[in-house]
Design a protein around this motif. Structure first.
Motif, PDB file in Angstrom:
ATOM      1  N   PRO A   1       0.477  -1.773   0.098  1.00  0.00           N
ATOM      2  CA  PRO A   1      -0.079   0.116  -0.344  1.00  0.00           C
ATOM      3  C   PRO A   1       0.523   1.290  -0.096  1.00  0.00           C
ATOM      4  O   PRO A   1       0.174   2.541  -0.804  1.00  0.00           O
ATOM      5  N   PRO A   2       1.896   1.322   0.706  1.00  0.00           N
ATOM      6  CA  PRO A   2       2.875   2.648   0.893  1.00  0.00           C
ATOM      7  C   PRO A   2       3.603   3.131  -1.006  1.00  0.00           C
ATOM      8  O   PRO A   2       3.286   3.909  -1.612  1.00  0.00           O
ATOM      9  N   ALA A   3       3.560   1.909  -1.312  1.00  0.00           N
ATOM     10  CA  ALA A   3       4.346   1.804  -2.593  1.00  0.00           C
ATOM     11  C   ALA A   3       2.966   2.265  -3.632  1.00  0.00           C
ATOM     12  O   ALA A   3       3.494   3.333  -4.262  1.00  0.00           O
ATOM     13  N   GLN A   4       2.164   1.737  -3.623  1.00  0.00           N
ATOM     14  CA  GLN A   4       0.991   2.328  -4.430  1.00  0.00           C
ATOM     15  C   GLN A   4       0.572   3.579  -4.093  1.00  0.00           C
ATOM     16  O   GLN A   4       0.529   4.195  -5.499  1.00  0.00           O
ATOM     17  N   GLU A   5       0.353   3.960  -2.910  1.00  0.00           N
ATOM     18  CA  GLU A   5      -0.092   5.618  -3.227  1.00  0.00           C
ATOM     19  C   GLU A   5       1.277   6.429  -3.519  1.00  0.00           C
ATOM     20  O   GLU A   5       0.745   7.490  -4.554  1.00  0.00           O
ATOM     21  N   ALA A   6       2.695   5.870  -3.153  1.00  0.00           N
ATOM     22  CA  ALA A   6       3.604   6.837  -3.776  1.00  0.00           C
ATOM     23  C   ALA A   6       3.329   6.451  -5.159  1.00  0.00           C
ATOM     24  O   ALA A   6       3.776   7.692  -5.930  1.00  0.00           O
ATOM     25  N   LEU A   7       3.153   6.175  -6.371  1.00  0.00           N
ATOM     26  CA  LEU A   7       3.031   5.779  -7.420  1.00  0.00           C
ATOM     27  C   LEU A   7       1.923   6.556  -7.743  1.00  0.00           C
ATOM     28  O   LEU A   7       2.371   7.341  -9.170  1.00  0.00           O
ATOM     29  N   LYS A   8       0.907   6.397  -7.174  1.00  0.00           N
ATOM     30  CA  LYS A   8      -0.224   7.332  -7.396  1.00  0.00           C
ATOM     31  C   LYS A   8      -0.105   8.451  -6.997  1.00  0.00           C
ATOM     32  O   LYS A   8      -0.467   9.306  -8.498  1.00  0.00           O
ATOM     33  N   ALA A   9       0.631   8.928  -6.429  1.00  0.00           N
ATOM     34  CA  ALA A   9       0.860  10.308  -6.514  1.00  0.00           C
ATOM     35  C   ALA A   9       1.703  11.272  -7.648  1.00  0.00           C
ATOM     36  O   ALA A   9       1.647  12.194  -8.383  1.00  0.00           O
ATOM     37  N   LEU A  10       3.011  10.247  -7.637  1.00  0.00           N
ATOM     38  CA  LEU A  10       4.009  10.557  -8.615  1.00  0.00           C
ATOM     39  C   LEU A  10       2.834  10.095  -9.895  1.00  0.00           C
ATOM     40  O   LEU A  10       3.462  11.423 -10.935  1.00  0.00           O
ATOM     41  N   ALA A  11       1.697   9.261 -10.126  1.00  0.00           N
ATOM     42  CA  ALA A  11       1.219   9.885 -11.193  1.00  0.00           C
ATOM     43  C   ALA A  11       0.641  10.808 -12.179  1.00  0.00           C
ATOM     44  O   ALA A  11       0.393  11.411 -12.973  1.00  0.00           O
ATOM     45  N   LEU A  12      -0.028  11.741 -10.716  1.00  0.00           N
ATOM     46  CA  LEU A  12      -0.787  13.190 -10.998  1.00  0.00           C
ATOM     47  C   LEU A  12       1.053  13.960 -11.246  1.00  0.00           C
ATOM     48  O   LEU A  12      -0.217  15.296 -11.673  1.00  0.00           O
ATOM     49  N   GLY A  13       1.362  13.976 -11.627  1.00  0.00           N
ATOM     50  CA  GLY A  13       2.419  15.172 -11.401  1.00  0.00           C
ATOM     51  C   GLY A  13       1.966  16.267 -10.043  1.00  0.00           C
ATOM     52  O   GLY A  13       1.886  15.866  -9.164  1.00  0.00           O
ATOM     53  N   PRO A  14       3.633  16.962 -10.464  1.00  0.00           N
ATOM     54  CA  PRO A  14       3.347  17.750  -9.074  1.00  0.00           C
ATOM     55  C   PRO A  14       2.423  18.855  -9.256  1.00  0.00           C
ATOM     56  O   PRO A  14       2.156  19.084 -10.518  1.00  0.00           O
ATOM     57  N   ASP A  15       2.148  19.178  -8.215  1.00  0.00           N
ATOM     58  CA  ASP A  15       0.846  20.649  -7.594  1.00  0.00           C
ATOM     59  C   ASP A  15       1.211  21.803  -7.843  1.00  0.00           C
ATOM     60  O   ASP A  15       0.501  22.494  -8.350  1.00  0.00           O
ATOM     61  N   ALA A  16       2.978  22.299  -8.085  1.00  0.00           N
ATOM     62  CA  ALA A  16       3.157  23.525  -7.503  1.00  0.00           C
ATOM     63  C   ALA A  16       5.251  23.150  -8.246  1.00  0.00           C
ATOM     64  O   ALA A  16       5.149  22.400  -7.718  1.00  0.00           O
ATOM     65  N   LEU A  17       5.435  24.390  -9.013  1.00  0.00           N
ATOM     66  CA  LEU A  17       6.960  23.746 -10.006  1.00  0.00           C
ATOM     67  C   LEU A  17       6.905  25.672  -9.881  1.00  0.00           C
ATOM     68  O   LEU A  17       8.282  25.354 -10.808  1.00  0.00           O
ATOM     69  N   LYS A  18       6.688  26.421  -9.167  1.00  0.00           N
ATOM     70  CA  LYS A  18       7.221  27.747  -8.525  1.00  0.00           C
ATOM     71  C   LYS A  18       9.259  27.465  -9.024  1.00  0.00           C
ATOM     72  O   LYS A  18       9.632  28.734  -9.672  1.00  0.00           O
ATOM     73  N   ALA A  19       9.303  26.338  -8.487  1.00  0.00           N
ATOM     74  CA  ALA A  19      11.173  26.377  -8.084  1.00  0.00           C
ATOM     75  C   ALA A  19      11.584  25.801  -9.585  1.00  0.00           C
ATOM     76  O   ALA A  19      12.827  26.242 -10.220  1.00  0.00           O
ATOM     77  N   LEU A  20      10.666  25.421 -10.205  1.00  0.00           N
ATOM     78  CA  LEU A  20      11.652  25.207 -11.474  1.00  0.00           C
ATOM     79  C   LEU A  20      11.265  25.312 -13.211  1.00  0.00           C
ATOM     80  O   LEU A  20      11.449  25.314 -13.695  1.00  0.00           O
ATOM     81  N   LYS A  21      10.717  26.567 -12.677  1.00  0.00           N
ATOM     82  CA  LYS A  21      10.259  27.507 -14.001  1.00  0.00           C
ATOM     83  C   LYS A  21      10.907  27.882 -14.553  1.00  0.00           C
ATOM     84  O   LYS A  21      11.610  27.917 -16.370  1.00  0.00           O
ATOM     85  N   ALA A  22      12.903  28.280 -14.226  1.00  0.00           N
ATOM     86  CA  ALA A  22      14.159  28.597 -14.621  1.00  0.00           C
ATOM     87  C   ALA A  22      14.432  27.144 -15.382  1.00  0.00           C
ATOM     88  O   ALA A  22      16.034  27.521 -16.163  1.00  0.00           O
TER      89      ALA A  22
END
Length: 105
Positions: free
Chosen positions: A27-48
């Motif tokens: 279950p913990p790995a499944q939840e982590a993969l589901k979260a990764l599959a959704l993509g990041p919520d905010a990428l403000k630090a990665l604009k550059a």
């Protein structure tokens, strides 16, 4: 599959568990993969960093979806098709005898 020595040799190194003859995500790995599959919520630090943004926006979520959906099934298929234990994916300890078969497949 529970009795396969080749599978047992590699299970400690895989992120899946064997339950009732099937390989499953814990279950913990499944939840982590589901979260990764959704993509990041905010990428403000990665604009550059457009390459990093593409990685976190598209590539990483796609890889997580692929793993979530297919890794346990691919492993089960491999061990069912391998036949005897000498053909299944396994790790050999130092001084263990083993055979490596290669094919174009």
């Amino acid at each position: 599959m529970e009795t396969r020595g080749d599978l047992r040799s590699i299970l400690p190194f895989l992120p899946v568990v064997l339950r009732g003859g099937a390989l499953l995500w814990p279950p913990p790995a499944q939840e982590a993969l589901k979260a990764l599959a959704l993509g990041p919520d905010a990428l403000k630090a990665l604009k550059a960093y457009p390459r990093a943004r593409d990685w976190f926006d598209h590539i990483l979520p796609s890889l997580a979806r692929l793993l979530l959906l297919h890794l346990p099934t691919l492993l089960e298929d491999h061990y069912h098709c391998a036949g005897d234990q000498s053909r299944g994916l396994r790790l050999l300890r130092s001084q263990d005898a083993g055979l490596i078969l290669t094919s174009q497949g």
